[in-house]
Scaffold this motif. Structure first.
Motif, PDB file in Angstrom:
ATOM      1  N   GLY A 250       0.818  -1.204   0.000  1.00 39.02           N
ATOM      2  CA  GLY A 250       0.000   0.000   0.000  1.00 39.02           C
ATOM      3  C   GLY A 250       0.850   1.252   0.000  1.00 39.02           C
ATOM      4  O   GLY A 250       0.577   2.207  -0.745  1.00 39.02           O
ATOM      5  N   ALA A 251       1.895   1.256   0.830  1.00 38.69           N
ATOM      6  CA  ALA A 251       2.789   2.418   0.884  1.00 38.69           C
ATOM      7  C   ALA A 251       3.534   2.598  -0.437  1.00 38.69           C
ATOM      8  O   ALA A 251       3.751   3.724  -0.886  1.00 38.69           O
ATOM      9  CB  ALA A 251       3.785   2.249   2.032  1.00 38.69           C
ATOM     10  N   ALA A 252       3.922   1.486  -1.063  1.00 35.27           N
ATOM     11  CA  ALA A 252       4.623   1.572  -2.343  1.00 35.27           C
ATOM     12  C   ALA A 252       3.743   2.192  -3.413  1.00 35.27           C
ATOM     13  O   ALA A 252       4.178   3.064  -4.173  1.00 35.27           O
ATOM     14  CB  ALA A 252       5.099   0.188  -2.774  1.00 35.27           C
ATOM     15  N   ALA A 253       2.504   1.744  -3.488  1.00 31.72           N
ATOM     16  CA  ALA A 253       1.583   2.292  -4.486  1.00 31.72           C
ATOM     17  C   ALA A 253       1.286   3.760  -4.215  1.00 31.72           C
ATOM     18  O   ALA A 253       1.315   4.602  -5.126  1.00 31.72           O
ATOM     19  CB  ALA A 253       0.295   1.478  -4.497  1.00 31.72           C
ATOM     20  N   ASP A 254       1.018   4.097  -2.944  1.00 30.31           N
ATOM     21  CA  ASP A 254       0.695   5.478  -2.598  1.00 30.31           C
ATOM     22  C   ASP A 254       1.897   6.406  -2.760  1.00 30.31           C
ATOM     23  O   ASP A 254       1.734   7.598  -3.049  1.00 30.31           O
ATOM     24  CB  ASP A 254       0.181   5.561  -1.157  1.00 30.31           C
ATOM     25  N   ARG A 296       9.509 -17.595  -3.904  1.00 27.71           N
ATOM     26  CA  ARG A 296       8.386 -17.905  -4.789  1.00 27.71           C
ATOM     27  C   ARG A 296       7.057 -17.572  -4.115  1.00 27.71           C
ATOM     28  O   ARG A 296       6.144 -17.020  -4.739  1.00 27.71           O
ATOM     29  CB  ARG A 296       8.442 -19.378  -5.175  1.00 27.71           C
ATOM     30  N   GLU A 297       6.941 -17.897  -2.828  1.00 26.46           N
ATOM     31  CA  GLU A 297       5.721 -17.572  -2.094  1.00 26.46           C
ATOM     32  C   GLU A 297       5.474 -16.068  -2.057  1.00 26.46           C
ATOM     33  O   GLU A 297       4.345 -15.606  -2.267  1.00 26.46           O
ATOM     34  CB  GLU A 297       5.821 -18.091  -0.652  1.00 26.46           C
ATOM     35  N   VAL A 298       6.532 -15.316  -1.770  1.00 29.08           N
ATOM     36  CA  VAL A 298       6.379 -13.869  -1.653  1.00 29.08           C
ATOM     37  C   VAL A 298       6.027 -13.258  -3.005  1.00 29.08           C
ATOM     38  O   VAL A 298       5.148 -12.392  -3.101  1.00 29.08           O
ATOM     39  CB  VAL A 298       7.657 -13.237  -1.072  1.00 29.08           C
ATOM     40  N   VAL A 299       6.704 -13.692  -4.061  1.00 30.03           N
ATOM     41  CA  VAL A 299       6.384 -13.172  -5.386  1.00 30.03           C
ATOM     42  C   VAL A 299       4.926 -13.450  -5.729  1.00 30.03           C
ATOM     43  O   VAL A 299       4.209 -12.576  -6.239  1.00 30.03           O
ATOM     44  CB  VAL A 299       7.325 -13.766  -6.456  1.00 30.03           C
ATOM     45  N   GLY A 300       4.468 -14.671  -5.447  1.00 30.69           N
ATOM     46  CA  GLY A 300       3.079 -14.999  -5.731  1.00 30.69           C
ATOM     47  C   GLY A 300       2.113 -14.134  -4.951  1.00 30.69           C
ATOM     48  O   GLY A 300       1.108 -13.658  -5.497  1.00 30.69           O
ATOM     49  N   TYR A 301       2.411 -13.902  -3.685  1.00 25.95           N
ATOM     50  CA  TYR A 301       1.533 -13.060  -2.862  1.00 25.95           C
ATOM     51  C   TYR A 301       1.529 -11.621  -3.367  1.00 25.95           C
ATOM     52  O   TYR A 301       0.460 -10.999  -3.486  1.00 25.95           O
ATOM     53  CB  TYR A 301       1.990 -13.101  -1.409  1.00 25.95           C
ATOM     54  N   VAL A 302       2.718 -11.107  -3.654  1.00 24.95           N
ATOM     55  CA  VAL A 302       2.821  -9.709  -4.095  1.00 24.95           C
ATOM     56  C   VAL A 302       2.064  -9.490  -5.398  1.00 24.95           C
ATOM     57  O   VAL A 302       1.320  -8.510  -5.541  1.00 24.95           O
ATOM     58  CB  VAL A 302       4.302  -9.313  -4.241  1.00 24.95           C
ATOM     59  N   THR A 303       2.234 -10.396  -6.347  1.00 21.25           N
ATOM     60  CA  THR A 303       1.579 -10.192  -7.637  1.00 21.25           C
ATOM     61  C   THR A 303       0.061 -10.330  -7.541  1.00 21.25           C
ATOM     62  O   THR A 303      -0.659  -9.784  -8.381  1.00 21.25           O
ATOM     63  CB  THR A 303       2.113 -11.187  -8.683  1.00 21.25           C
ATOM     64  N   GLU A 304      -0.417 -11.024  -6.515  1.00 19.52           N
ATOM     65  CA  GLU A 304      -1.865 -11.128  -6.315  1.00 19.52           C
ATOM     66  C   GLU A 304      -2.444  -9.901  -5.622  1.00 19.52           C
ATOM     67  O   GLU A 304      -3.657  -9.680  -5.659  1.00 19.52           O
ATOM     68  CB  GLU A 304      -2.195 -12.371  -5.486  1.00 19.52           C
ATOM     69  N   HIS A 305      -1.578  -9.107  -4.978  1.00 24.51           N
ATOM     70  CA  HIS A 305      -2.081  -8.017  -4.143  1.00 24.51           C
ATOM     71  C   HIS A 305      -1.629  -6.636  -4.605  1.00 24.51           C
ATOM     72  O   HIS A 305      -1.838  -5.650  -3.886  1.00 24.51           O
ATOM     73  CB  HIS A 305      -1.663  -8.242  -2.688  1.00 24.51           C
ATOM     74  N   THR A 306      -1.028  -6.551  -5.776  1.00 19.38           N
ATOM     75  CA  THR A 306      -0.682  -5.250  -6.327  1.00 19.38           C
ATOM     76  C   THR A 306      -0.660  -5.351  -7.843  1.00 19.38           C
ATOM     77  O   THR A 306      -0.463  -6.436  -8.402  1.00 19.38           O
ATOM     78  CB  THR A 306       0.697  -4.760  -5.832  1.00 19.38           C
ATOM     79  N   THR A 307      -0.877  -4.226  -8.490  1.00 20.79           N
ATOM     80  CA  THR A 307      -0.761  -4.177  -9.951  1.00 20.79           C
ATOM     81  C   THR A 307       0.632  -3.741 -10.382  1.00 20.79           C
ATOM     82  O   THR A 307       0.915  -3.689 -11.585  1.00 20.79           O
ATOM     83  CB  THR A 307      -1.800  -3.208 -10.528  1.00 20.79           C
ATOM     84  N   LEU A 308       1.506  -3.421  -9.414  1.00 22.17           N
ATOM     85  CA  LEU A 308       2.871  -3.027  -9.755  1.00 22.17           C
ATOM     86  C   LEU A 308       3.647  -4.218 -10.309  1.00 22.17           C
ATOM     87  O   LEU A 308       3.485  -5.344  -9.829  1.00 22.17           O
ATOM     88  CB  LEU A 308       3.594  -2.478  -8.530  1.00 22.17           C
ATOM     89  N   PRO A 309       4.484  -4.010 -11.311  1.00 22.74           N
ATOM     90  CA  PRO A 309       5.312  -5.113 -11.819  1.00 22.74           C
ATOM     91  C   PRO A 309       6.315  -5.560 -10.768  1.00 22.74           C
ATOM     92  O   PRO A 309       6.731  -4.787  -9.903  1.00 22.74           O
ATOM     93  CB  PRO A 309       6.009  -4.506 -13.039  1.00 22.74           C
ATOM     94  N   VAL A 310       6.705  -6.816 -10.855  1.00 18.76           N
ATOM     95  CA  VAL A 310       7.579  -7.426  -9.859  1.00 18.76           C
ATOM     96  C   VAL A 310       8.820  -8.000 -10.525  1.00 18.76           C
ATOM     97  O   VAL A 310       8.725  -8.692 -11.549  1.00 18.76           O
ATOM     98  CB  VAL A 310       6.840  -8.545  -9.091  1.00 18.76           C
ATOM     99  N   ILE A 311       9.969  -7.718  -9.933  1.00 22.03           N
ATOM    100  CA  ILE A 311      11.217  -8.385 -10.291  1.00 22.03           C
ATOM    101  C   ILE A 311      11.439  -9.479  -9.258  1.00 22.03           C
ATOM    102  O   ILE A 311      11.542  -9.205  -8.062  1.00 22.03           O
ATOM    103  CB  ILE A 311      12.406  -7.415 -10.295  1.00 22.03           C
ATOM    104  N   GLY A 312      11.501 -10.728  -9.710  1.00 22.99           N
ATOM    105  CA  GLY A 312      11.679 -11.857  -8.815  1.00 22.99           C
ATOM    106  C   GLY A 312      13.153 -12.116  -8.562  1.00 22.99           C
ATOM    107  O   GLY A 312      13.944 -12.234  -9.490  1.00 22.99           O
TER     108      GLY A 312
END
Length: 355
Positions: A250-254, A296-312
């Motif tokens: 949330g803080a990252a998006a805001d 892998r768990e964290v990447v999966g969680y992050v991509t489900e809870h933000t629209t920001l692109p993710v570098i794994g």
């Protein structure tokens, strides 16, 4: 060609490297960076190495940056950008330099890197040892590297951290000082608030603190380049709980972040093989195969809870690990420990897997 490079590294070069300097990983790393810095200055050698290691990646645009492939170098390998001109010739599609700080600092006392060979891992407590943001900016300027000009052959990110002696309440101006120096030379900026090796740094992942930091950096980026600010990524710790991750995202998006890097090294010691369990008591972050599943768990969680692109990033030791992070939603992949254990052939093998 991939098999030749793989077998040559695993059977010849890696055993020699791992025994050099009586097995001191940091001294070996320093020699490697010196050799790559030399490689970057020798056109003939660059061509030879490139012919052996280059492979065709899958181009992708992330946060407005065009990457020629999915596989990049994680921060920590080339802290001062000494090998900035060489990474493309090993097959990387991008490289993240740093982490740099506003002021030069020696880092923590040696020894501070420990190889967990039986676990295919590393424990490090380097502590952001670097020559400072100004020195990195000067080196990149001499090399003619500016944001977007392609002088390094691949996009370059630059990771920023807090100077150890800077109080936490002065973290924002400390990061801004680094940003002002290096941003003109970076295709993206990574904000490292997740290293376990600088006291108190991870508290900057708290929602309010992170929001203030990212807001200040985003405003500075907009002032530097109105209409096309340098994208800012936030690097997260793998040890955050899901509610903590929600707060960070949330803080990252805001705060105007352009993306997330997941993850940094871990304080957990799960996955250490029996011969390496004596390292469980060493302070620092653990990387490599013991981090694979959690990353892998964290990447999966992050991509489900933000629209920001993710570098794994974290525990990519084989092509299947990279594909799993992409399947979990990552747009790009970074290597560090996997590159140390498997060499440049891992990059080509991942590219083949992804294609």
């Amino acid at each position: 060609m991939t098999a030749l490079v793989r077998d040559g590294y695993a059977g010849l070069l890696r055993p020699v490297l791992f025994r050099a300097h009586r097995g001191d990983p940091e001294a070996i790393h320093e020699d490697m960076i010196a050799a790559l810095a030399l490689l970057g200055s020798l056109p003939g050698a660059r061509g030879l190495v490139g012919a052996l290691t280059r492979s065709v990646g899958q181009p992708v645009t992330v946060a407005g940056v065009r990457f020629p492939g999915r596989v990049g170098l994680a921060a920590g390998m080339d802290k001062d950008g000494r090998a900035a001109l060489a990474w493309q010739y090993l097959g990387f599609a991008f490289a993240e330099l740093g982490t740099v700080t506003a002021h030069a600092q020696p880092g923590n006392d040696r020894p501070r890197v420990f190889r967990a060979a039986a676990s295919a891992g590393l424990v490090n407590r380097m502590g952001f040892n670097n020559a400072g943001a100004q020195a990195l900016a000067n080196r990149l300027a001499v090399a003619g590297i500016l944001r977007g000009n392609g002088a390094a052959g691949i996009p370059l990110g630059i990771s920023l951290g807090k100077t150890k002696t800077t109080p936490l309440e002065e973290a924002v101006p400390d990061y801004l000082a680094s940003f002002d120096q290096v941003a003109p030379h970076a295709d993206y900026i990574a904000v490292n608030v997740s290293s376990p090796n600088t006291p108190g740094l991870r508290t900057l992942q708290d929602g309010d603190a992170l929001g203030d930091l990212l807001g200040a950096l985003s405003r500075r980026a907009q002032r530097q380049s109105p209409g096309s600010p340098v994208p800012i990524f936030v690097k997260l710790a793998p040890d955050l709980t899901w509610p903590q991750l929600d707060e960070v995202l949330g803080a990252a998006a805001d705060g105007g972040a352009a993306g997330i890097i997941a993850t940094n090294t871990t304080l957990a010691r799960d996955g250490l093989a029996a011969p390496d369990r004596h390292l469980a008591h060493e302070e620092g972050g653990l990387s490599g195969a013991p981090l694979t599943a959690r990353a892998r768990e964290v990447v999966g969680y992050v991509t489900e809870h933000t629209t920001l692109p993710v570098i794994g990033s974290g525990g990519v030791m084989a092509p299947a690990d990279a594909q799993a992070l992409l399947d979990a939603g990552a747009s790009l992949i970074q290597l560090y420990t996997g590159f140390i254990y498997a060499g440049p052939a891992l990059i080509a093998a991942i590219n083949e897997e992804v294609r």
